[in-house]
Design an enzyme around this catalytic site. Structure first.
Site, PDB file in Angstrom:
ATOM      1  N   ASP A 120       0.960  83.835  68.272  1.00  0.00           N
ATOM      2  CA  ASP A 120       1.557  83.535  66.971  1.00  0.00           C
ATOM      3  C   ASP A 120       2.391  84.750  66.546  1.00  0.00           C
ATOM      4  O   ASP A 120       2.372  85.805  67.185  1.00  0.00           O
ATOM      5  CB  ASP A 120       0.476  83.196  65.940  1.00  0.00           C
ATOM      6  CG  ASP A 120       1.032  82.376  64.774  1.00  0.00           C
ATOM      7  OD1 ASP A 120       2.267  82.354  64.588  1.00  0.00           O
ATOM      8  OD2 ASP A 120       0.239  81.772  64.030  1.00  0.00           O
TER       9      ASP A 120
HETATM   10  C1  NOJ Z   1       3.159  81.681  61.881  1.00  0.00           C
HETATM   11  C2  NOJ Z   1       2.356  80.423  61.785  1.00  0.00           C
HETATM   12  O1  NOJ Z   1       0.976  80.730  61.801  1.00  0.00           O
HETATM   13  C3  NOJ Z   1       2.629  79.418  62.883  1.00  0.00           C
HETATM   14  O2  NOJ Z   1       1.990  78.219  62.554  1.00  0.00           O
HETATM   15  C4  NOJ Z   1       4.107  79.236  63.075  1.00  0.00           C
HETATM   16  O3  NOJ Z   1       4.349  78.278  64.070  1.00  0.00           O
HETATM   17  C5  NOJ Z   1       4.730  80.569  63.430  1.00  0.00           C
HETATM   18  N1  NOJ Z   1       4.526  81.489  62.318  1.00  0.00           N
HETATM   19  C6  NOJ Z   1       6.221  80.490  63.747  1.00  0.00           C
HETATM   20  O4  NOJ Z   1       6.969  80.287  62.604  1.00  0.00           O
END
Ligand code: NOJ
Length: 745
Positions: free
Chosen positions: A286
């Protein structure tokens, strides 16, 4: 197929070869630096600033997002020309011509925004979820997006957590089946035998692996305490369903699991997901998740974080830069085995090949110049500016209406065709963006058909539309009206990532105004827009009818007004339990037995709390319609089911005993009575949706198999026990008819 000219020395471009052979042929040509490049994901790649790095093969993919919590902000949109320009550099100027992969969070629609995932889940309709994802993929891929970070499959038991809005609810079977449908919608229903996907699809990503739904206190990013048995029997199940549906990628969760951060969790990522389940796709970290291992206090620095994450099985580092900066050196010094980097790169190349990027690297599907001569010179169009067409709007309206859940109704709904003077009031009357919900990056406020417009279209002069301030002035309008429809609830900025709340009541001031309206004694219908289950106890008491509308998307207004007037019947069912209060959290329909059980009937006499009932305010699966349904007796085709290959038909006749057409969601719950570990008192196993005219009877039939009673035991082995089991069939998790049968060896 013959080999196209110019591809002989580049076997990875040959579509006549099996994907795995193409992967290996490319891997064999790559330098260590080029391999590391494939594991690095940059944010918002820029064809000018990043030109040299792209040429050198230093970037494998790019996330198009405004920042670390992008779902909370609507950004400037996708720049298609920048995507194409960067892609042209990668394909035509880098040594091996490996295309870039562009990712974006297309969570519940792209330009056409559908209900938030929790709302979509309330429709309990796999086909609907499939079609919304399919349309989102078509729109997103027209804007150059090849990879989305959905479905979100976190099993949630705590509505304080803002991210429940992105989830498909609390039941593994519901989330798993809807998640699999979403994967098929994004990736195309019929991938070729080798997994390659056609134009108009995007690669899906099951996230956040795993346990994120258990963040302590509902506070985003908190630590997670959970054992492997609960993970396997609950939280991992929807992920396995998505992997079995062919989900191309999986994202690691920000949290730790019992002390081990998921970005360094070798056991769950490599041993369970990749080895045990045979997942051959990509694990992406993430946003800065690899780098955050330092904040989590398990890595000394970025270099250490890179080593731990790669070894654990994170194939792509999203934006932290740890892999780009340190992986090559970590391999050269022997800290990270080259075979593990090769494994990660293989997965990334496989993803790109399966996504068809080598054949269709550019927006609009144009082929690279090397294959067809110079690519078209015309500049790529910017993000699609097309107005939403009638089919997209029709699907958005269908989805919005299907997501609505009628919580209570004393007969105020549906409205008659001439309800007299109708007041539409509350903060959401004339909203645009607020009705789109969290993670609607490419939705536009001006696309939203508002409730105000829809009611004016319907009632003309009989519609009184308030200004949205929802104040004392409202009472003056209530007095002029024959009925009041109050649109209250949470703005999307109160849900989604990093937006948790400590209280589950309506936002400040709303209950007070509703109380004052109700005291005037005129009919009051309350519509609640929300990204989470709320404590609606008082609202249920004071309103004549309460409808949950979630955040419904671009067709919010017409879907709502059509539903209130009965052109459509509300057919949604709660995908999460609505607890009585914050003090009741966690609450879910998969509670396990204690040594001193109490049943629902005992709750008022010797409940678990002295000062409150423990039963939910509204159970999982709850939802009314504009008619009533009666259930006949439960029938089982046998009272014994052989463990191996056996099955039992469980059926019940359901009659529409009211006066209008309606939808009933007949729900099947199961319980293993004696098991090796404590098993849920009831667990959703299946459901059937019946559309019945007034007076009509239909049979809901379920095939119960031993599989549905399988679980992981004390040794983490999947097993099914001989002995007694229970089935319950009913309209929600708190009511139904049960029967016992025996699983035999
Ligand atoms: C953080 C988030 O937790 C995740 O769900 C998301 O896909 C990513 N950022 C990318 O934007």
């Amino acid at each position: 197929m013959t080999t196209p000219p110019g591809k002989a020395g580049r076997p990875w471009l040959r579509t006549d070869l099996p994907v795995e052979q193409r992967v290996e042929s490319l891997l064999a040509e790559m330098t260590l630096a080029e391999k590391v490049g494939q594991t690095h994901q940059s944010a918002n790649i820029d064809p000018v600033q990043d030109r040299e790095l792209i040429r050198l093969g230093g970037i494998g993919s790019s996330v198009l997002a405004s920042g670390a919590t992008a779902g909370n902000e609507r950004d400037a949109g996708v720049r298609v020309s920048a995507i194409d320009a960067a892609q042209r550099i990668a394909v035509e100027e880098s040594r091996l011509g490996i295309p870039l992969l562009f990712a974006r969070d297309v969570i519940h629609g792209h330009r056409t925004v559908f209900p938030i995932p929790l709302g979509l889940a309330a429709a309990w309709d796999e086909d609907l979820v499939f079609r919304t994802a399919q349309l989102a993929a078509a729109e997103a891929s027209r804007d150059g997006v090849a990879w989305t970070f959905a479905p979100m499959l976190d099993i949630c038991e705590d509505p304080r957590w803002g991210r429940v809005a992105e989830s498909l609810g609390e039941a593994p079977v519901l989330a798993g089946r809807l998640g699999a449908a979403m994967v098929r919608g994004f990736q195309g229903d019929t991938p070729a035998g080798d997994g390659t996907r056609g134009a108009g699809t995007v690669a899906a990503c099951a996230k956040h692996f795993v346990g994120y739904g258990l963040v302590g206190g509902g506070r985003d990013y908190e630590t997670v305490q959970v054992g492997e048995n609960t993970l396997r029997n609950l939280h991992l199940r929807p992920f396995q369903a998505a992997v079995q549906a062919g989900c191309a990628t999986v994202m690691a969760a920000f949290t730790d699991v019992d002390g081990v951060p998921m970005h360094a969790h070798r056991h769950l990522l490599r041993e369970v997901l990749k080895d045990e389940w045979g997942f051959d796709g990509v694990v992406v970290g993430d946003w800065d998740g690899v780098g955050q291992l330092v904040n989590q206090g398990v890595a000394l620095d970025l270099r250490d974080a890179a080593a731990q994450a790669l070894v654990a099985g994170v194939d792509i580092d999203m934006v932290s830069g740890a892999y780009a900066a340190h992986l090559a050196e970590l391999v050269e010094t022997g800290r990270v085995p080259l075979e593990l980097v090769d494994d990660a790169v293989r997965r990334v190349i496989r993803l790109k090949l399966r996504q068809g990027l080598f054949e269709r690297p550019y927006v609009g599907g144009t082929a690279p110049a090397s294959a067809t001569g110079p690519a078209a010179e015309a500049p790529a169009p910017e993000q699609s500016d097309r107005a939403l067409g009638p089919p997209a709007r029709a699907l958005a309206r269908e989805a919005a209406a299907a997501s609505f859940v009628l919580l209570s109704n004393n007969g105020a709904l549906p409205l008659t065709s001439n309800p007299g003077r109708l007041l539409l009031t509350g903060p959401f009357v004339d909203e645009g963006a607020a009705l789109l919900g969290t993670w609607s990056l490419d939705g536009r406020a001006e696309d939203v058909a508002s409730p105000a417009d829809a009611i004016r279209d319907r009632l003309r002069d009989n519609a009184i539309v308030d200004d949205g301030r929802f104040s004392d002035r409202t009472l003056h309008l209530v007095r002029q009206a024959d009925i009041t429809i109050a649109l209250v609830g949470e703005h999307p900025s109160r849900s989604g990532e990093a937006n948790s709340v400590a209280n589950l009541g309506l936002p400040a001031g709303q209950v007070e105004v509703l109380r004052a309206i109700a005291s005037l004694g005129k009919p009051l219908v309350v519509v609640v827009f929300t990204g989470r289950p709320l404590d609606l106890g008082e609202i249920l008491d004071l309103a004549d009818a309460v409808l949950i509308a979630w955040h419904p998307g671009v067709e919010a207004g017409p879907a709502l007004i059509e539903t209130l007037f009965g052109d459509r019947s509300p057919g949604g069912r709660l995908p999460m339990t609505f607890p009585r209060s914050v003090g009741h959290i966690p609450s879910s329909a998969h509670a396990r037995p204690t040594g001193r059980p109490i049943d629902a009937a005992d709750d008022t006499v010797r409940g678990r709390y002295l000062d409150a009932l423990v039963s939910p305010r509204l159970p999982f699966g709850w939802g009314l319609s504009y008619t009533t349904f009666t259930y006949g007796p439960l029938r089982l085709s046998a009272d014994q089911m052989p463990l191996s290959g056996g099955s039992i038909e469980v059926s019940v006749d359901v009659t529409n005993s009211g006066t209008r057409h309606g939808r009933e969601v007949v729900q099947l719950y199961v319980r293993d009575v004696v098991a090796d570990v404590t098993r849920p008192l009831l667990e959703l196993a299946d459901w059937v949706s019946l559309e019945l005219d007034a007076g009509e009877t239909a049979t809901a039939t379920f095939t119960v198999t031993p599989d549905q009673l399988s679980y992981y035991d004390r040794t983490m082995t999947l097993r099914i026990d001989p002995g007694d089991a229970l089935v319950m069939v009913g309209p929600n998790a708190s009511s139904g008819t049960s029967a016992r049968f025996t699983l035999t060896e």
